[in-house]
Write a protein that holds these residues in place. Structure first.
Motif, short mmCIF file in Angstrom:
data_model
loop_
_atom_site.label_atom_id
_atom_site.label_comp_id
_atom_site.label_asym_id
_atom_site.label_seq_id
_atom_site.Cartn_x
_atom_site.Cartn_y
_atom_site.Cartn_z
N ARG A 76 0.86 -1.19 0.00
CA ARG A 76 0.00 0.00 0.00
C ARG A 76 0.89 1.23 0.00
N GLY A 77 0.48 2.23 -0.77
CA GLY A 77 1.34 3.40 -0.88
C GLY A 77 2.67 2.99 -1.49
N ARG A 309 2.45 0.45 -9.25
CA ARG A 309 2.66 1.71 -8.52
C ARG A 309 2.68 2.89 -9.48
N LEU A 312 -0.93 3.69 -10.25
CA LEU A 312 -1.57 4.29 -9.08
C LEU A 312 -1.04 5.70 -8.84
N ASN A 313 0.19 5.97 -9.29
CA ASN A 313 0.78 7.31 -9.18
C ASN A 313 0.29 8.25 -10.27
N PRO A 379 -7.29 1.84 -6.48
CA PRO A 379 -7.01 3.25 -6.22
C PRO A 379 -7.72 3.79 -4.99
N ASP A 382 -5.38 2.75 -2.37
CA ASP A 382 -3.98 2.87 -2.78
C ASP A 382 -3.21 1.58 -2.52
#
Length: 576
Positions: A76-77, A309, A312-313, A379, A382
Motif C-alpha cells: 500500500r502506498g 505503482r 496508481l501514481n 485506487p 492505494d
C-alpha cells in the motif's frame, strides 16, 4: 467534463472517494521499498492469513494442487509489506495422462520459488500492449474512436470495417475468443486468418473476451510506429521504469530463474512441445515468435509492482513518466456500462469479484493470465496485490476456477483497516460465504410513535448478490418486514433506501443513517447481512446504534448496559 486526448474523447478524472486509514501523504507519488505492515497502513494478521491461505492451495484443492508454487506480493502506498515465495518454480518434468499424475524431477533438480522468480504472464501481457496503445493516443498517432481498418486496410474484410480501437481495448469488437493461428505455417498466412475472420456479432453490441483484439492492436501499433512490439515494450515501458526482469523471449541464461509451465502435448495443447520452460506457453504467441499483443511477456512480482505503482501514481514512477494522469483515468474508466458485469477500461478489467474478491470496487483494475498470474490495483485504498502462480504446471486441467486469487484478495482487502466511526470498535458482519448474520436490538417500546434509529453505516458487498437489510418484527421474530432508511454523507444529498436494504459499493466511507421505526409495543429490530456462495465484498459495519423517541433515548449502545442487550449472530466487534 471532456478532455481532448489524441483526437479521442477522454473523461475527466473521477473521484475515487476517500479511503479509510489511507496513507497521510496524499499528494506524494511514491516509489517502492520493502517495509512493515504498519508502515503500509495494513493489518499484519491478515497478511499472515494471506500467506497461509495461499499455501493451502499447494495441497490438493480439491483433487490436485492449484499451482506448484507462487510468489505473493502485496502493499500500500510506497510500501511492499508482503513479498513471499511459496512452493516450487520447477517440480514436474512431465505429465502422465494415464494416471493423471505429475512425473517429478529428482529432488536435486527441482527449483523452489524465489522472490525474483520470473513468470510467463500470459494475458497479463495485454496490459502492456494497452499501455503502449494509450501512449500513442496521447501522442496523437492513434485515435480511440478510429476504425482499425484506417490503419490496417486488410482488416476491413469479412465485416470488420467498423471495428474501432476502443472496441479492441474493451473486448466489444465481436471477435470470438480465439482462433488457432498456430495452424498456419507462415506469418503471412496467420495474418490472412485475422483478415478473413468474421465477427460473431456486430461491433459494440456485446462483450466477448478475445485474444484477437490485442493481437490486432499489436499490428496497429507496429504499423503506426514502425517498431516491433518487443522493441516498443523496451523503449516505452521497461526501459524508462527500469524493469530489468520484464521482456518478451527471455534469454536461455534466465531459465533457472523462470517458473516452468505445462507439459504441452495433444490433445490438451494445440502443439506438441513437451515441458514448456523459459518459452511462452500460449500456442499462438509461440507461433508468432514469442512476441504477441495478447501474451508473451515474462516478468517477476517486483517489476509488476513497479508497473502497478506507476499507474496508481498517475503514470509516473520516480523521474520517469510513461502516461499522463488523464490517460490512466481512461484505463481505469468503465467503457462497458452497456454490459453490466463486464466492466472494462482501456485494457484493464474493472470490478471483477471472481478474482479481485473483496478488493473489487468500481475503480479496482486488474487482469489475470491463464498460467496462473494476476495483478489487482485498488485506487480507493492505494493498495496493490500480485499473485504469480504456475498453475498449468504440469498440466492445465489440474487448475480450476480462481480460488487462490480470491482468497488472497479477500485477505488483502481485510488488511486495509476500517476505522470505527466512533470509539475503538464497530460491529462487523464478517466475510463468510453462504451466511446470514444478524445483529438484533432489544425489544423497545415505540408505541408513542416518532421513534427513530440513528447510527453510522459502512458497506461494500458483492452487488445484488449480497445485501444488508434493516428489518422489524411485531410478532416476536416470526416474520420480518423491511424498515426504509436514509443515508447521508457530508457534501452530498441524502439517499433514500425504500427497500430497507443496501448492496454494492458505497465509497468505503462511513454514512450517517436515520430510520423511522414502526409504532408498536415491543417490536424487534435487526440488521441482517446475507451472502451467496460465490464471492463477498469488503463487508458491512454498523456503529453508534441509538434509538430516540421525541426527547427520550430508548437505546444507546455506548452505554454498557444497553450494549449488553444486543444479540449478535455472525457479527463481531472489530477494532481495525
Amino acid at each position: 467534463m471532456g478532455l481532448a486526448l489524441g483526437g479521442a474523447l477522454a473523461l475527466a478524472p473521477l473521484p475515487a472517494g476517500p479511503a479509510a486509514a489511507a496513507p497521510a501523504a496524499t499528494g506524494r507519488r511514491p516509489t517502492l521499498r520493502h517495509g512493515s505492515a504498519a508502515r503500509a497502513g495494513l493489518l499484519p494478521s491478515h497478511l499472515r492469513r494471506l500467506v497461509t491461505d495461499a499455501e493451502a492451495f499447494l495441497a490438493p484443492s480439491p483433487q490436485h494442487p492449484w499451482y506448484a508454487g507462487a510468489v505473493l506480493l502485496a502493499g500500500r502506498g510506497g510500501t511492499v509489506a508482503l513479498h513471499r515465495p511459496i512452493g516450487m518454480a520447477v517440480r514436474y518434468r512431465a505429465y502422465d495422462e494415464k494416471t493423471d499424475t505429475g512425473v517429478e524431477f529428482p529432488p536435486g533438480e527441482q527449483i523452489p520459488m524465489a522472490e525474483d522468480t520470473v513468470f510467463d504472464l500470459a494475458s497479463v501481457s495485454k496490459l502492456f500492449t494497452s499501455i503502449l496503445a494509450v501512449q500513442q493516443i496521447e501522442r496523437g498517432a492513434l485515435e480511440l474512436e478510429a476504425k482499425v481498418a484506417s490503419y490496417l486496410p486488410d482488416f476491413a474484410r469479412a465485416g470488420k470495417q467498423d471495428i474501432t480501437i476502443r472496441q479492441l481495448l474493451t473486448h466489444t469488437s465481436g471477435f470470438r475468443a480465439w482462433i488457432p493461428l498456430y495452424s498456419a505455417p507462415t506469418h503471412e498466412e496467420k495474418l490472412q486468418l485475422i483478415w478473413d475472420e468474421k465477427p460473431v456479432g456486430a461491433p459494440g453490441t456485446a462483450y466477448l473476451y478475445s485474444d484477437l483484439n490485442l493481437i490486432s492492436l499489436q499490428l496497429v501499433l507496429e504499423r503506426i510506429t514502425g517498431r516491433a512490439l518487443d522493441t516498443l515494450l523496451r523503449d516505452e515501458i521497461t526501459g524508462p521504469l527500469g524493469l530489468r526482469r520484464t521482456r518478451y523471449n527471455p534469454p536461455a541464461s534466465w531459465r533457472p530463474k523462470i517458473a516452468a509451465t505445462e507439459d504441452a502435448r495433444a490433445p490438451w495443447s494445440g502443439l506438441d512441445r513437451g515441458l514448456v520452460w523459459g518459452e511462452v506457453h500460449d500456442e499462438n504467441a509461440f507461433s508468432l515468435g514469442g512476441v504477441a499483443g495478447h501474451a508473451g511477456v515474462f516478468s517477476d512480482a517486483w517489476d509488476l509492482a513497479v508497473l502497478g505503482r506507476t499507474l496508481l501514481n498517475g503514470g509516473t514512477y520516480g523521474r520517469a513518466r510513461i502516461l499522463e494522469p488523464e490517460s490512466v483515468e481512461l484505463m481505469f474508466t468503465d467503457f462497458n456500462t452497456a454490459f453490466p458485469g463486464d466492466e472494462h477500461g482501456l485494457g484493464f478489467e474493472l470490478y471483477q469479484h471472481w478474482y479481485m474478491g473483496a478488493m473489487a470496487t468500481p475503480r479496482t483494475a486488474g487482469h489475470t493470465g491463464f498460467t496462473g498470474t494476476s495483478l489487482v490495483l485498488d485506487p480507493t485504498t492505494d493498495s496493490f496485490l500480485i499473485v504469480l502462480g504456475n498453475s498449468v504446471h504440469p498440466v492445465r486441467s489440474w487448475r480450476s476456477g480462481s480460488a487462490p486469487r480470491v482468497a488472497a484478495a479477500n485477505n488483502m482487502a481485510r488488511a486495509v483497516p476500517v476505522r470505527p466511526a466512533r470509539g475503538r470498535t464497530a460491529w462487523f458482519a464478517g466475510t463468510a460465504l453462504s451466511t446470514t448474520a444478524t445483529l438484533t436490538l432489544p425489544a423497545l417500546d415505540t408505541s408513542a410513535g416518532r421513534a427513530r434509529l440513528r447510527c453510522a453505516l459502512w458497506w461494500d458487498t458483492e452487488p445484488t448478490a449480497d445485501l444488508l437489510a434493516l428489518e422489524a418484527s411485531a410478532d416476536g421474530g416470526t416474520s420480518w418486514q423491511p424498515v426504509p432508511f436514509t443515508t447521508y454523507r457530508r457534501g452530498q444529498d441524502p439517499e433514500r433506501h425504500p427497500s430497507g436494504s443496501v448492496t454494492g459499493f458505497s465509497g468505503r466511507v462511513w454514512h450517517g443513517l436515520t430510520a423511522g421505526l414502526p409504532a408498536a409495543r415491543e417490536p424487534a429490530l435487526r440488521w441482517r447481512y446475507a451472502t451467496d456462495r460465490l464471492y463477498v465484498g469488503r463487508g458491512c459495519y454498523v456503529d453508534g446504534l441509538r434509538v430516540e423517541s421525541g426527547g427520550d433515548v430508548l437505546f444507546d449502545e455506548r452505554h454498557p448496559s444497553d450494549a449488553a442487550r444486543l444479540r449478535a449472530a455472525g457479527w463481531t466487534r472489530e477494532a481495525d
